[in-house]
Design a protein around this motif. Sequence first.
Motif, PDB file in Angstrom:
ATOM      1  N   TYR A 139       0.859  -1.187   0.000  1.00  0.00           N
ATOM      2  CA  TYR A 139       0.000   0.000   0.000  1.00  0.00           C
ATOM      3  C   TYR A 139       0.891   1.230   0.000  1.00  0.00           C
ATOM      4  CZ  TYR A 139      -2.942   3.642   2.064  1.00  0.00           C
ATOM      5  OH  TYR A 139      -3.609   4.814   2.323  1.00  0.00           O
ATOM      6  N   LEU A 140       0.569   2.183  -0.884  1.00  0.00           N
ATOM      7  CA  LEU A 140       1.378   3.405  -0.958  1.00  0.00           C
ATOM      8  C   LEU A 140       0.435   4.593  -1.097  1.00  0.00           C
ATOM      9  CD1 LEU A 140       4.518   3.850  -3.127  1.00  0.00           C
ATOM     10  CD2 LEU A 140       2.649   5.439  -3.457  1.00  0.00           C
ATOM     11  N   ARG A 141       0.716   5.662  -0.367  1.00  0.00           N
ATOM     12  CA  ARG A 141      -0.135   6.854  -0.437  1.00  0.00           C
ATOM     13  C   ARG A 141       0.562   7.882  -1.325  1.00  0.00           C
ATOM     14  NH1 ARG A 141      -4.664   7.517   3.150  1.00  0.00           N
ATOM     15  NH2 ARG A 141      -5.399   9.661   2.868  1.00  0.00           N
ATOM     16  N   ALA A 142      -0.065   8.231  -2.446  1.00  0.00           N
ATOM     17  CA  ALA A 142       0.593   9.132  -3.406  1.00  0.00           C
ATOM     18  C   ALA A 142       0.683  10.547  -2.850  1.00  0.00           C
ATOM     19  CB  ALA A 142      -0.185   9.136  -4.722  1.00  0.00           C
ATOM     20  N   ARG A 143       1.849  11.212  -3.083  1.00  0.00           N
ATOM     21  CA  ARG A 143       2.065  12.584  -2.588  1.00  0.00           C
ATOM     22  C   ARG A 143       1.366  13.601  -3.472  1.00  0.00           C
ATOM     23  NH1 ARG A 143       7.155  10.474  -2.686  1.00  0.00           N
ATOM     24  NH2 ARG A 143       7.573  11.487  -4.675  1.00  0.00           N
ATOM     25  N   ASP A 144       1.425  13.363  -4.781  1.00  0.00           N
ATOM     26  CA  ASP A 144       0.824  14.301  -5.732  1.00  0.00           C
ATOM     27  C   ASP A 144       0.439  13.525  -6.993  1.00  0.00           C
ATOM     28  OD1 ASP A 144       3.209  13.969  -7.215  1.00  0.00           O
ATOM     29  OD2 ASP A 144       4.165  15.577  -6.082  1.00  0.00           O
ATOM     30  N   VAL A 145      -0.166  14.236  -7.947  1.00  0.00           N
ATOM     31  CA  VAL A 145      -0.681  13.560  -9.147  1.00  0.00           C
ATOM     32  C   VAL A 145       0.455  12.883  -9.910  1.00  0.00           C
ATOM     33  CG1 VAL A 145      -1.710  13.992 -11.423  1.00  0.00           C
ATOM     34  CG2 VAL A 145      -2.719  15.034  -9.381  1.00  0.00           C
ATOM     35  N   ASP A 146       1.558  13.595 -10.064  1.00  0.00           N
ATOM     36  CA  ASP A 146       2.684  13.051 -10.823  1.00  0.00           C
ATOM     37  C   ASP A 146       3.199  11.750 -10.176  1.00  0.00           C
ATOM     38  OD1 ASP A 146       4.650  13.262 -12.903  1.00  0.00           O
ATOM     39  OD2 ASP A 146       6.089  13.677 -11.287  1.00  0.00           O
ATOM     40  N   HIS A 147       3.302  11.769  -8.857  1.00  0.00           N
ATOM     41  CA  HIS A 147       3.753  10.589  -8.112  1.00  0.00           C
ATOM     42  C   HIS A 147       2.800   9.413  -8.354  1.00  0.00           C
ATOM     43  CE1 HIS A 147       4.565   8.643  -3.934  1.00  0.00           C
ATOM     44  NE2 HIS A 147       5.358   8.119  -4.846  1.00  0.00           N
ATOM     45  N   PHE A 152      -4.876   2.107  -8.900  1.00  0.00           N
ATOM     46  CA  PHE A 152      -5.284   3.242  -8.069  1.00  0.00           C
ATOM     47  C   PHE A 152      -6.309   2.785  -7.046  1.00  0.00           C
ATOM     48  CE2 PHE A 152      -4.445   5.550 -12.206  1.00  0.00           C
ATOM     49  CZ  PHE A 152      -3.309   6.203 -11.772  1.00  0.00           C
ATOM     50  N   LEU A 153      -6.297   3.452  -5.897  1.00  0.00           N
ATOM     51  CA  LEU A 153      -7.312   3.208  -4.865  1.00  0.00           C
ATOM     52  C   LEU A 153      -7.901   4.557  -4.471  1.00  0.00           C
ATOM     53  CD1 LEU A 153      -8.511   1.060  -2.812  1.00  0.00           C
ATOM     54  CD2 LEU A 153      -6.821   1.947  -1.201  1.00  0.00           C
ATOM     55  N   ALA A 154      -9.218   4.709  -4.621  1.00  0.00           N
ATOM     56  CA  ALA A 154      -9.893   5.944  -4.196  1.00  0.00           C
ATOM     57  C   ALA A 154     -10.692   5.612  -2.943  1.00  0.00           C
ATOM     58  CB  ALA A 154     -10.736   6.493  -5.336  1.00  0.00           C
ATOM     59  N   GLY A 155     -12.040   5.573  -3.022  1.00  0.00           N
ATOM     60  CA  GLY A 155     -12.849   5.241  -1.840  1.00  0.00           C
ATOM     61  C   GLY A 155     -12.733   3.776  -1.442  1.00  0.00           C
ATOM     62  N   GLY A 156     -12.337   2.935  -2.393  1.00  0.00           N
ATOM     63  CA  GLY A 156     -12.133   1.510  -2.110  1.00  0.00           C
ATOM     64  C   GLY A 156     -13.421   0.684  -2.077  1.00  0.00           C
ATOM     65  N   THR A 157     -14.570   1.282  -2.371  1.00  0.00           N
ATOM     66  CA  THR A 157     -15.835   0.541  -2.212  1.00  0.00           C
ATOM     67  C   THR A 157     -16.041  -0.528  -3.282  1.00  0.00           C
ATOM     68  OG1 THR A 157     -17.095   2.201  -3.445  1.00  0.00           O
ATOM     69  CG2 THR A 157     -16.958   2.495  -1.057  1.00  0.00           C
ATOM     70  N   THR A 158     -15.342  -0.409  -4.399  1.00  0.00           N
ATOM     71  CA  THR A 158     -15.315  -1.494  -5.390  1.00  0.00           C
ATOM     72  C   THR A 158     -14.005  -2.261  -5.282  1.00  0.00           C
ATOM     73  OG1 THR A 158     -16.791  -0.524  -7.051  1.00  0.00           O
ATOM     74  CG2 THR A 158     -15.082  -1.968  -7.871  1.00  0.00           C
ATOM     75  N   GLU A 159     -12.909  -1.501  -5.260  1.00  0.00           N
ATOM     76  CA  GLU A 159     -11.579  -2.114  -5.371  1.00  0.00           C
ATOM     77  C   GLU A 159     -11.290  -3.097  -4.221  1.00  0.00           C
ATOM     78  OE1 GLU A 159      -9.774  -2.033  -7.887  1.00  0.00           O
ATOM     79  OE2 GLU A 159      -7.767  -2.569  -7.252  1.00  0.00           O
ATOM     80  N   VAL A 160     -11.607  -2.694  -2.998  1.00  0.00           N
ATOM     81  CA  VAL A 160     -11.288  -3.566  -1.850  1.00  0.00           C
ATOM     82  C   VAL A 160     -12.136  -4.846  -1.898  1.00  0.00           C
ATOM     83  CG1 VAL A 160     -11.311  -3.726   0.678  1.00  0.00           C
ATOM     84  CG2 VAL A 160     -10.460  -1.650  -0.436  1.00  0.00           C
ATOM     85  N   LEU A 210      -4.719  13.604  -3.157  1.00  0.00           N
ATOM     86  CA  LEU A 210      -4.543  14.472  -4.332  1.00  0.00           C
ATOM     87  C   LEU A 210      -5.615  15.570  -4.326  1.00  0.00           C
ATOM     88  CD1 LEU A 210      -3.775  11.809  -7.106  1.00  0.00           C
ATOM     89  CD2 LEU A 210      -2.280  12.750  -5.347  1.00  0.00           C
ATOM     90  N   PRO A 211      -5.260  16.758  -4.812  1.00  0.00           N
ATOM     91  CA  PRO A 211      -6.203  17.891  -4.745  1.00  0.00           C
ATOM     92  C   PRO A 211      -7.245  17.844  -5.867  1.00  0.00           C
ATOM     93  CG  PRO A 211      -4.140  18.586  -5.722  1.00  0.00           C
ATOM     94  CD  PRO A 211      -3.970  17.131  -5.407  1.00  0.00           C
ATOM     95  N   LEU A 212      -8.090  16.813  -5.841  1.00  0.00           N
ATOM     96  CA  LEU A 212      -9.050  16.603  -6.938  1.00  0.00           C
ATOM     97  C   LEU A 212     -10.466  16.436  -6.383  1.00  0.00           C
ATOM     98  CD1 LEU A 212      -6.985  13.915  -8.948  1.00  0.00           C
ATOM     99  CD2 LEU A 212      -7.150  16.363  -9.446  1.00  0.00           C
ATOM    100  N   ALA A 213     -10.793  17.194  -5.324  1.00  0.00           N
ATOM    101  CA  ALA A 213     -12.096  16.972  -4.670  1.00  0.00           C
ATOM    102  C   ALA A 213     -12.966  18.228  -4.648  1.00  0.00           C
ATOM    103  CB  ALA A 213     -11.879  16.443  -3.253  1.00  0.00           C
ATOM    104  N   GLU A 217      -3.120   5.887 -16.325  1.00  0.00           N
ATOM    105  CA  GLU A 217      -3.796   7.156 -16.665  1.00  0.00           C
ATOM    106  C   GLU A 217      -4.900   7.409 -15.634  1.00  0.00           C
ATOM    107  OE1 GLU A 217      -4.921   7.250 -20.761  1.00  0.00           O
ATOM    108  OE2 GLU A 217      -5.748   9.289 -20.646  1.00  0.00           O
ATOM    109  N   LEU A 218      -4.828   8.552 -15.014  1.00  0.00           N
ATOM    110  CA  LEU A 218      -5.715   8.891 -13.893  1.00  0.00           C
ATOM    111  C   LEU A 218      -6.885   9.733 -14.387  1.00  0.00           C
ATOM    112  CD1 LEU A 218      -5.665   8.979 -10.604  1.00  0.00           C
ATOM    113  CD2 LEU A 218      -4.813  11.304 -10.965  1.00  0.00           C
ATOM    114  N   VAL A 219      -8.093   9.384 -13.956  1.00  0.00           N
ATOM    115  CA  VAL A 219      -9.231  10.287 -14.181  1.00  0.00           C
ATOM    116  C   VAL A 219      -9.069  11.431 -13.185  1.00  0.00           C
ATOM    117  CG1 VAL A 219     -11.740  10.551 -14.034  1.00  0.00           C
ATOM    118  CG2 VAL A 219     -10.759   8.458 -15.007  1.00  0.00           C
ATOM    119  N   ALA A 220      -8.944  12.660 -13.690  1.00  0.00           N
ATOM    120  CA  ALA A 220      -8.718  13.808 -12.808  1.00  0.00           C
ATOM    121  C   ALA A 220     -10.005  14.569 -12.540  1.00  0.00           C
ATOM    122  CB  ALA A 220      -7.685  14.739 -13.438  1.00  0.00           C
TER     123      ALA A 220
END
Length: 329
Positions: free
Chosen positions: A6-14, A27-35, A54-57, A210-213
């Motif tokens: 498990y790794l927590r990304a620092r920024d989008v590029d990371h 990628f892991l976001a809310g985890g409600t599907t992925e987990v 990431l500042p995408l909220a 490729e990240l959905v931003a």
Amino acid sequence: MKPLTYLRARDVDHAVRTVAGDPRAAFLAGGTTEVDLIRLGVTAPDLVVDINDLPLADVSATAHGGLRIGALTRMNDVARAPEVVTRYRGLSQALLLGASQQLRNMASMGGNLCQRVRCPYFRDGLSPCNKREPGTGCAALEGVNRGHAVLGTSEHCIATHPSDAAVALVAFDATVQTIGPAGTRSIPIDDFYLLPGDTPDVEHPLEHGELVAAIDLPALPLARSSLYVKFRDRQSYEFALVSVLAAIEVDGGVVRDIRLALGGVGTKPWRARRAEAALLGSPATADSFAQAAEQELAAAVPRRDNTFKVEFARRAVVRALSQAAGSLR
Ligand SMILES: Cc1cc2nc3c(=O)[nH]c(=O)nc-3n(C[C@H](O)[C@H](O)[C@H](O)COP(=O)(O)OP(=O)(O)OC[C@H]3O[C@@H](n4cnc5c(N)ncnc54)[C@H](O)[C@@H]3O)c2cc1C
Ligand code: SF4
């Protein structure tokens, strides 16, 4: 369960560099599907990259009078954002009719767009499934297929796309903004969802990493009076058997503008373009709505258990359009 990192990304590029650089990363976001899928053994990443810092909220105005929804905005926050409630009413309704209160507080918009199918044969991790394991076959074709799709199917996969929000976004011509190893892209949402064809494992035109931003909504006055109706086996915490996003402008009894999309019946969120074309300039009556729905559904390929969806969808379209046109309360 297989161990994973498990790794927590620092920024989008990371985040993008890390996932792009490892074919077994996700990628892991809310985890409600992925987990869920990791626990079930359906997916088995070696590395999950948590993107929640990431500042995408945000939900913010765009330069062209539309709205930008950051990929990490939670479903409930989008559903309750005043600009969404007033200007894109059907999207707010679609979000609130999905999942449960707790899930909507966790689940992100990017994750909602990228969620995987709910086909039980995909999720059991064992049955033949071309989406999970290409080339193994499709257990749903001759199996229990009551919840499966009738539009956009192939001989290789008939799974329904599960997202409610995506049905509204397809109707409103949203654009998916992505950031990948090769730079940024704007993908019209209808192109963001691929038909299964003979490669049902390929669901989106995204590169690995490729990240959905964000999701951009254009200015669309018609969307103000849009509505989303959803029919399902129970009234909450359940996916659609059939759903409809309807927005219609009627002048002098004639349809002047229309947006129509279907959920629960297609292998992708289904923009009903044939029905829209048939209705433009036609009388705004229940008969015209029914005929237009029949034209859209003429391409349906029902299976043993889901024949009912064709008539169900026809009736749902008539009901949603009548309600949106103000002739049904
Ligand atoms: C019991 C239950 C009922 C549900 N009912 C409904 C319903 O009625 N209607 C409905 O629409 N949905 C429903 N859902 C699905 C729910 O909406 C999704 O699970 C949720 O939206 C996924 O978002 P997340 O942030 O948790 O994504 P995650 O689980 O973190 O990720 C999902 C997928 O998207 C990828 N991903 C996540 N974010 C990004 C990004 N920014 N860029 C690229 N890839 C990304 C992940 O790698 C993963 O593959 C239900 C879910 C459950 C568990
Ligand atoms: S319908 Fe699609 S997801 Fe379901 S078993 Fe067939 S190939 Fe797999």
